[in-house]
Design a protein around this motif. Structure first.
Motif, PDB file in Angstrom:
ATOM      1  N   MET A 184       0.831  -1.192   0.000  1.00  0.00           N
ATOM      2  CA  MET A 184       0.000   0.000   0.000  1.00  0.00           C
ATOM      3  C   MET A 184       0.879   1.261   0.000  1.00  0.00           C
ATOM      4  SD  MET A 184      -3.349   0.128  -0.101  1.00  0.00           S
ATOM      5  CE  MET A 184      -4.899   0.378   0.750  1.00  0.00           C
ATOM      6  N   SER A 200     -13.802   7.434  -1.387  1.00  0.00           N
ATOM      7  CA  SER A 200     -12.677   6.941  -0.581  1.00  0.00           C
ATOM      8  C   SER A 200     -12.272   5.541  -1.025  1.00  0.00           C
ATOM      9  CB  SER A 200     -13.053   6.920   0.891  1.00  0.00           C
ATOM     10  OG  SER A 200     -14.069   5.979   1.144  1.00  0.00           O
ATOM     11  N   ARG A 219      -8.634   4.305  -2.589  1.00  0.00           N
ATOM     12  CA  ARG A 219      -7.862   3.133  -2.160  1.00  0.00           C
ATOM     13  C   ARG A 219      -7.547   2.219  -3.332  1.00  0.00           C
ATOM     14  NH1 ARG A 219      -9.392   3.159   3.773  1.00  0.00           N
ATOM     15  NH2 ARG A 219     -11.524   3.564   3.203  1.00  0.00           N
TER      16      ARG A 219
END
Lengths: 126, 126
Positions: free
Chosen positions: B1, B70, B74
Motif C-alpha cells: 500500500m 474513498s 484506495r
DNA sequence: AAGATGCTTGCATGATGGTGCAAGAGTGCA
DNA sequence: TGCACTCTTGCACCATCATGCAAGCATCTT
C-alpha cells in the motif's frame, strides 16, 4: 467452480485481423482470469505446469507447494474454470495440462487492446 | 500500500533481445499485479483510464463506479503500487494516468515466457 | 484567518477466500 | 467382494479484503 466453458474468449482478433477497437478493452478484461492468477500457490502451480510441460497428475503437481492435496485440487479447479488448464481423467488419475497458447494469445490480445485505446507516448510512459 | 516502486520489472527482455529463458516464468509472474486487476471496480477504473486516456482526477475516475470516493482512492493506490498507474499531484487534485506501455510490455513478455517454456502444440491446444 | 474543495486514512463491519481435516466418489487390483 | 489408491467435496476456522462513514491533511479562495 462448476462452469466448464473456457473463460478466455477464443481469439477472435485473429479472425478479424490485427485491428482492435477501443471499446473491446472492458470486455477483454477477464477479472476471473486475473483472480485465478492472483494467488501465490496457484502461480506456483502454473509455473510448475509450464516448466515441466505436458500433463501432470494432481499428486505430482501438489509437490510444488506445501499445502494439502485437497487444496491443490481446489486450486486446479479454479485455474481450469478460468480456462487456463485442461483436465483429462484417465483411470483413477486426473491429468492437468496448461493451455499455453490460449493464455499467451489472451495476454497479447489484451496488450493490443490496451495500446489501441491509448497509443503509447514514448516521452512520458516509463 | 505504501511502496512506490514499480512492481512490473522494466522490460529487460527488450535489452536482452527476444530470447526468453524458461526459468524466467516464475519470476515474471507478478501475483500482485494480477491481484490488482482481479477486482471488478479496479478493472472498471482501468477501463475508464484506458478509454478516456490521459490523466484523470480521482473525482472524475470515481464516476465510473458506484462506490464511495474513498474506496476509489484506495483502489487507485493499489493499482499505483502495482505499477499500473502513475499519480501526479497538482494543487488539490491528484491526477492518475495509466501506464499503458509498461503494462502492455509486461503482458507480452509474460506471453513470450509462457511459450518459451512450452512451445505451443497446434494439434492439442485449443 | 476562515471556510471550501479534493483526496487520503482510521475504524468498524460484512463478505470473500484459502486452508486442513475428514468423508465421499470413482477406479484398479487381488 | 474387499481393499488400496487418486482425487474431489463438505465443513469449520481463520485471514484477507472491499466498503462506508467520519475525521484528518493539504491546498485554494475569499
Amino acid at each position: 467452480m462448476m462452469v466448464q466453458e473456457c473463460k478466455i474468449s477464443p481469439s477472435d482478433s485473429a479472425a478479424d485481423g490485427p485491428r482492435v477497437a477501443c471499446c473491446d478493452l472492458e470486455s477483454e478484461l477477464s477479472v476471473e482470469l486475473f483472480k485465478a492468477l492472483s494467488e501465490p500457490n496457484r502461480a506456483a502451480i502454473l509455473g510448475t505446469l509450464a516448466t515441466t510441460g505436458g500433463q501432470r497428475t494432481v499428486g505430482e503437481i501438489a509437490e510444488c507447494c506445501t499445502v494439502d492435496l485437497s487444496v491443490v485440487s481446489r486450486h486446479l479447479a479454479v485455474l481450469r474454470d478460468a480456462g487456463i488448464l485442461e483436465a483429462q481423467k484417465r483411470g483413477r488419475e486426473v491429468r492437468y495440462r496448461l493451455l499455453v497458447k490460449p493464455l499467451a494469445d489472451y495476454l497479447r490480445r489484451l496488450a493490443d487492446s490496451l495500446e489501441a485505446c491509448c497509443p503509447p507516448r514514448e516521452e512520458s510512459d516509463t
